[in-house]
Design a protein around this motif. Structure first.
Motif, PDB file in Angstrom:
ATOM      1  N   SER A 104      31.791  44.659  52.717  1.00 12.51           N
ATOM      2  CA  SER A 104      30.978  43.445  52.787  1.00 12.51           C
ATOM      3  C   SER A 104      30.478  43.024  51.408  1.00 12.51           C
ATOM      4  N   TYR A 105      30.164  43.983  50.536  1.00  7.68           N
ATOM      5  CA  TYR A 105      29.711  43.627  49.193  1.00  7.68           C
ATOM      6  C   TYR A 105      30.851  43.005  48.386  1.00  7.68           C
ATOM      7  N   LEU A 106      32.027  43.608  48.455  1.00 11.93           N
ATOM      8  CA  LEU A 106      33.163  43.042  47.721  1.00 11.93           C
ATOM      9  C   LEU A 106      33.564  41.686  48.288  1.00 11.93           C
ATOM     10  N   GLU A 107      33.453  41.506  49.582  1.00 19.00           N
ATOM     11  CA  GLU A 107      33.735  40.192  50.168  1.00 19.00           C
ATOM     12  C   GLU A 107      32.774  39.150  49.597  1.00 19.00           C
ATOM     13  N   TYR A 108      31.500  39.492  49.515  1.00 11.51           N
ATOM     14  CA  TYR A 108      30.497  38.603  48.924  1.00 11.51           C
ATOM     15  C   TYR A 108      30.845  38.297  47.465  1.00 11.51           C
ATOM     16  N   LYS A 109      31.152  39.320  46.691  1.00 10.69           N
ATOM     17  CA  LYS A 109      31.461  39.112  45.282  1.00 10.69           C
ATOM     18  C   LYS A 109      32.684  38.213  45.102  1.00 10.69           C
ATOM     19  N   PHE A 110      33.742  38.464  45.882  1.00 12.05           N
ATOM     20  CA  PHE A 110      34.992  37.731  45.702  1.00 12.05           C
ATOM     21  C   PHE A 110      34.975  36.357  46.374  1.00 12.05           C
ATOM     22  N   ALA A 111      34.195  36.175  47.425  1.00 11.36           N
ATOM     23  CA  ALA A 111      34.179  34.890  48.126  1.00 11.36           C
ATOM     24  C   ALA A 111      33.129  33.939  47.586  1.00 11.36           C
ATOM     25  N   TYR A 112      32.090  34.474  46.925  1.00  6.72           N
ATOM     26  CA  TYR A 112      31.004  33.595  46.500  1.00  6.72           C
ATOM     27  C   TYR A 112      30.503  33.890  45.092  1.00  6.72           C
ATOM     28  N   GLU A 160      31.296  35.535  42.434  1.00  5.55           N
ATOM     29  CA  GLU A 160      32.115  35.553  41.221  1.00  5.55           C
ATOM     30  C   GLU A 160      33.202  34.485  41.240  1.00  5.55           C
ATOM     31  N   CYS A 161      32.939  33.355  41.893  1.00  6.68           N
ATOM     32  CA  CYS A 161      33.947  32.293  42.007  1.00  6.68           C
ATOM     33  C   CYS A 161      34.453  31.812  40.653  1.00  6.68           C
ATOM     34  N   SER A 162      33.547  31.595  39.705  1.00  4.27           N
ATOM     35  CA  SER A 162      33.987  31.081  38.401  1.00  4.27           C
ATOM     36  C   SER A 162      34.837  32.115  37.662  1.00  4.27           C
ATOM     37  N   LEU A 163      34.513  33.383  37.801  1.00  3.77           N
ATOM     38  CA  LEU A 163      35.314  34.426  37.180  1.00  3.77           C
ATOM     39  C   LEU A 163      36.695  34.495  37.834  1.00  3.77           C
ATOM     40  N   LEU A 164      36.723  34.513  39.149  1.00  6.78           N
ATOM     41  CA  LEU A 164      37.991  34.656  39.863  1.00  6.78           C
ATOM     42  C   LEU A 164      38.909  33.463  39.647  1.00  6.78           C
ATOM     43  N   ALA A 165      38.334  32.296  39.387  1.00  7.26           N
ATOM     44  CA  ALA A 165      39.138  31.091  39.181  1.00  7.26           C
ATOM     45  C   ALA A 165      40.010  31.194  37.927  1.00  7.26           C
ATOM     46  N   VAL A 166      39.606  32.016  36.962  1.00 12.54           N
ATOM     47  CA  VAL A 166      40.370  32.126  35.716  1.00 12.54           C
ATOM     48  C   VAL A 166      41.287  33.348  35.686  1.00 12.54           C
TER      49      VAL A 166
END
Length: 170
Positions: free
Chosen positions: A140-148, A150-156
């Motif tokens: 659940s923590y990683l889902e939160y990090k990856f879905a919300y 850290e969006c700007s980080l994941l986008a790059v």
């Protein structure tokens, strides 16, 4: 979508879902009985404008209730620290924080929340600090990090970088 599936189809439901910008709600003056917000007001560009617009749409005697973060909470949250370490270890260059998004940010205290409500026109403003606990699991923590979070980080990130980051974070 979830709210529509759960409530809209109920016979006699008075719930009506509308979408609009904070500070410019597409609702008539005095047309709302209750406003409930969970962890949103720190993300709007102008919290005071959003609160004033909520005051506008509330009927006399209506209620607004919200939950938000207080500045500085959970600075030593171990999973957050480990996620940040994974980013550093993989030498991932993070985008500039807040470079393209203007947000109101966290409140300093419950007292400042009540003060801001009064400035927005609410007479009987009460605010209190309380702890809202969430029992994170790894997933659940990683889902939160990856879905919300850290969006700007994941986008790059390239897909392979994302996979390595998730594997390291786990």
């Amino acid at each position: 979508e979830l709210a529509q599936r759960r409530w809209i189809d109920r016979p006699g439901s008075r719930l009506r879902l509308v979408e609009g910008a904070a500070g410019a709600l597409p609702l008539d003056d005095g047309s709302v009985d209750l406003v409930v917000s969970s962890v949103v007001f720190q993300l709007v560009p102008d919290r005071l404008a959003a609160l004033r617009d909520i005051r506008r749409v509330l009927r006399p005697g209506g209620i607004v209730s919200y939950v938000t973060w207080i500045d500085g909470e959970d600075q030593d949250f171990e999973p957050r620290i480990e996620f940040d370490e994974a980013v550093l270890e993989l030498e991932i260059e993070e985008p500039n924080e807040g470079s393209d998004e203007v947000v109101a940010g966290d409140l300093r205290s419950a007292r400042s929340a009540a003060s801001q409500l009064r400035r927005a026109g609410f007479r009987d403003a009460i605010a209190r600090e309380d702890e809202l606990e969430y029992d994170w699991t790894l997933d659940s923590y990683l889902e939160y990090k990856f879905a919300y979070d850290e969006c700007s980080l994941l986008a790059v990130l390239e897909p392979s970088q994302r996979e390595r980051l998730e594997a390291r974070a786990r």
